[in-house]
Design an enzyme around this catalytic site. Structure first.
Site, PDB file in Angstrom:
ATOM      1  N   TYR A 141      48.270  31.324   0.876  1.00  0.00           N
ATOM      2  CA  TYR A 141      49.301  30.385   0.424  1.00  0.00           C
ATOM      3  C   TYR A 141      50.031  30.897  -0.817  1.00  0.00           C
ATOM      4  O   TYR A 141      51.169  30.536  -1.065  1.00  0.00           O
ATOM      5  CB  TYR A 141      48.679  29.027   0.082  1.00  0.00           C
ATOM      6  N   LYS A 192      36.235  35.092   8.239  1.00  0.00           N
ATOM      7  CA  LYS A 192      36.548  35.936   9.394  1.00  0.00           C
ATOM      8  C   LYS A 192      36.121  37.354   9.040  1.00  0.00           C
ATOM      9  O   LYS A 192      36.904  38.308   9.080  1.00  0.00           O
ATOM     10  CB  LYS A 192      38.051  35.826   9.720  1.00  0.00           C
ATOM     11  N   ASP A 224      36.670  30.950  13.968  1.00  0.00           N
ATOM     12  CA  ASP A 224      36.923  30.505  15.347  1.00  0.00           C
ATOM     13  C   ASP A 224      35.730  29.725  15.886  1.00  0.00           C
ATOM     14  O   ASP A 224      35.863  28.670  16.505  1.00  0.00           O
ATOM     15  CB  ASP A 224      37.305  31.692  16.250  1.00  0.00           C
ATOM     16  N   ASP A 248      42.794  24.342   5.499  1.00  0.00           N
ATOM     17  CA  ASP A 248      43.898  23.473   5.923  1.00  0.00           C
ATOM     18  C   ASP A 248      43.696  23.079   7.383  1.00  0.00           C
ATOM     19  O   ASP A 248      43.783  21.903   7.752  1.00  0.00           O
ATOM     20  CB  ASP A 248      45.223  24.230   5.749  1.00  0.00           C
ATOM     21  N   ASP A 252      41.975  19.285   9.094  1.00  0.00           N
ATOM     22  CA  ASP A 252      42.689  18.394  10.021  1.00  0.00           C
ATOM     23  C   ASP A 252      41.826  18.097  11.245  1.00  0.00           C
ATOM     24  O   ASP A 252      41.756  16.960  11.714  1.00  0.00           O
ATOM     25  CB  ASP A 252      44.015  19.022  10.480  1.00  0.00           C
TER      26      ASP A 252
HETATM   27  C1  IPM Z   1      47.608  19.700   3.309  1.00  0.00           C
HETATM   28  C2  IPM Z   1      49.017  19.905   3.790  1.00  0.00           C
HETATM   29  C3  IPM Z   1      49.706  20.883   2.856  1.00  0.00           C
HETATM   30  C4  IPM Z   1      48.942  22.191   2.929  1.00  0.00           C
HETATM   31  C5  IPM Z   1      51.190  21.116   3.133  1.00  0.00           C
HETATM   32  C6  IPM Z   1      51.967  19.814   3.172  1.00  0.00           C
HETATM   33  C7  IPM Z   1      51.798  22.057   2.145  1.00  0.00           C
HETATM   34  O1  IPM Z   1      49.013  20.329   5.116  1.00  0.00           O
HETATM   35  O2  IPM Z   1      47.447  19.238   2.160  1.00  0.00           O
HETATM   36  O3  IPM Z   1      46.683  19.974   4.051  1.00  0.00           O
HETATM   37  O4  IPM Z   1      49.166  23.002   3.845  1.00  0.00           O
HETATM   38  O5  IPM Z   1      48.092  22.405   2.069  1.00  0.00           O
HETATM   39 MG    MG Z   2      47.091  20.310   6.032  1.00  0.00          MG
END
Ligand code: IPM
Ligand code: MG
Length: 362
Positions: A141, A192, A224, A248, A252
């Site tokens: 990032y 990885k 993975d 990230d 999710d």
């Molecule tokens: C998160 C979001 C952010 C990230 C984006 C909005 C920049 O997806 O906080 O997980 O990728 O960190």
């Molecule tokens: Mg995110």
């Protein structure tokens, strides 16, 4: 001593969910004796509208001097065409970097009352309680060089750099081991290392740090496989630690195991435990302003703030218990609707939590 918090609602539903969290904070002040004051500032698209920058200087200054930061969410379609450095997401990345918030704690907890909301079979997710510790200010990032450039053959190419120093790996590892010590003392480091040198170093440093935490059982997993295991048998995990991009993605996936991304708070901490607290979900422009968004992730973020930055764990318990009560009462926002439950709006959900807390204040 009065603590000061910076409140950054941001964009979209950020505005209305933060308003509900503020109701909770106001009650902590008036009914539970919490010495706290807050000041609001714009970030994301709202920052761009107010000051031409997704992270206005005054907002960063306010966040710097505060004891903790409460954030809603950033982003909206009206900002998608802006140059990259003006986009709302940039504001989020800049405040993480500006405050040195390298350790991102993302819990994935399945509330028993919401077991039906998960897309996975109840036996796979019942009782799920995972903590993902994501490195937040390094890796791909932020790595340099980055950009889009033209090659001699006329083709353009995009490039980013995935880089972690030993110091960066060591401090996130310590943060994860400390977290594991307060839980079931099992830590899985995700990398990885079969392909990437940066992961080879990651694994080596995490293993070295583990000698300071003999009570924590450390394992390593390729990313993975970790993604697969998260949907196959998520309860095998207690704490997971990983880099910025893997975290990230995995966070999710883990959030959705619980069926209710609208329920999950997060904390982003610096070296001294100062933190920024925000729901895991985004700004959901499609439902903004409609009084349907779930404010519970933001309200639970206030609980995390009380626990990690304000040293008020008992008040954190009050909030979490109140949320449990509201769910027991069968009250749901649309995103967590379960059979036989009563669907209510954003403001009514905030009011319900406040009412449940009020019962605990006397
Ligand atoms: C998160 C979001 C952010 C990230 C984006 C909005 C920049 O997806 O906080 O997980 O990728 O960190
Ligand atoms: Mg995110």
């Amino acid at each position: 001593m009065t603590k000061k918090i910076a409140v950054l609602p941001g964009d979209g539903i950020g505005i209305e969910i933060v308003a509900e969290a503020i109701k909770v904070i106001d009650l902590l002040k008036s009914g539970f004796g919490l010495g706290i004051e807050y000041e609001t500032a714009p970030i994301g698209g709202a920052g761009y509208d107010a000051a031409g920058e997704p992270l206005p200087e005054a907002t960063l200054a306010l966040a710097r001097e505060a004891d903790a930061v409460l954030l809603g969410a950033v982003g909206g379609p009206q900002y998608d065409k802006l140059p990259r450095d003006k986009r709302p997401e940039r504001g989020l990345l800049a405040i993480r970097e500006g405050l040195g918030l390298f350790s991102n704690l993302r819990p994935a907890i399945l509330y028993a009352q919401l077991a039906d909301a998960s897309t996975l079979k109840p036996e796979v997710v019942a009782g799920l309680d995972i903590m993902i510790v994501r490195e937040l200010t390094g890796g791909i990032y932020f790595g340099q060089p980055r950009g889009i450039r033209s090659r001699d053959d006329g083709q353009r190419e995009g490039f980013n750099t995935l880089v972690y120093s030993e110091m960066e790996i060591e401090r996130i590892a310590r943060s994860a081991f400390d977290t594991a010590m307060k839980r079931d003392r099992r830590l899985c480091s995700v990398d990885k290392a079969n392909v990437l040198e940066v992961s080879e170093l990651w694994r080596e440093v995490v293993t070295r740090v583990s000698s300071d935490y003999p009570e924590v059982e450390l394992s390593h997993m390729y990313v993975d496989n970790a993604a697969m295991q998260l949907v196959r048998a998520p309860k095998q995990f207690d704490v997971m630690v990983t880099g910025n991009m893997f975290g990230d993605i995995l966070s999710d996936a883990a959030a959705m195991l619980t069926g209710s991304i609208g329920m999950l708070p997060s904390a982003s901490l610096d070296e001294n435990g100062k933190g920024m607290y925000e729901p895991i979900h985004g700004s959901a422009p499609d439902i903004a302003g409609k009084d349907v968004a779930n404010p519970l992730a933001t309200i639970l973020s206030v609980a995390m703030m009380l626990r990690h930055s304000l040293e008020e764990p008992a008040l954190a318990d009050v909030i979490e218990k109140a949320v449990g009560k509201v769910l027991d009462q069968g009250l749901r926002t649309a995103d967590i609707e379960t059979e036989g439950a009563t669907v209510i709006g954003t403001a009514a959900m905030g009011d319900a939590v406040v009412a449940a807390m009020q019962e605990m204040s006397n």
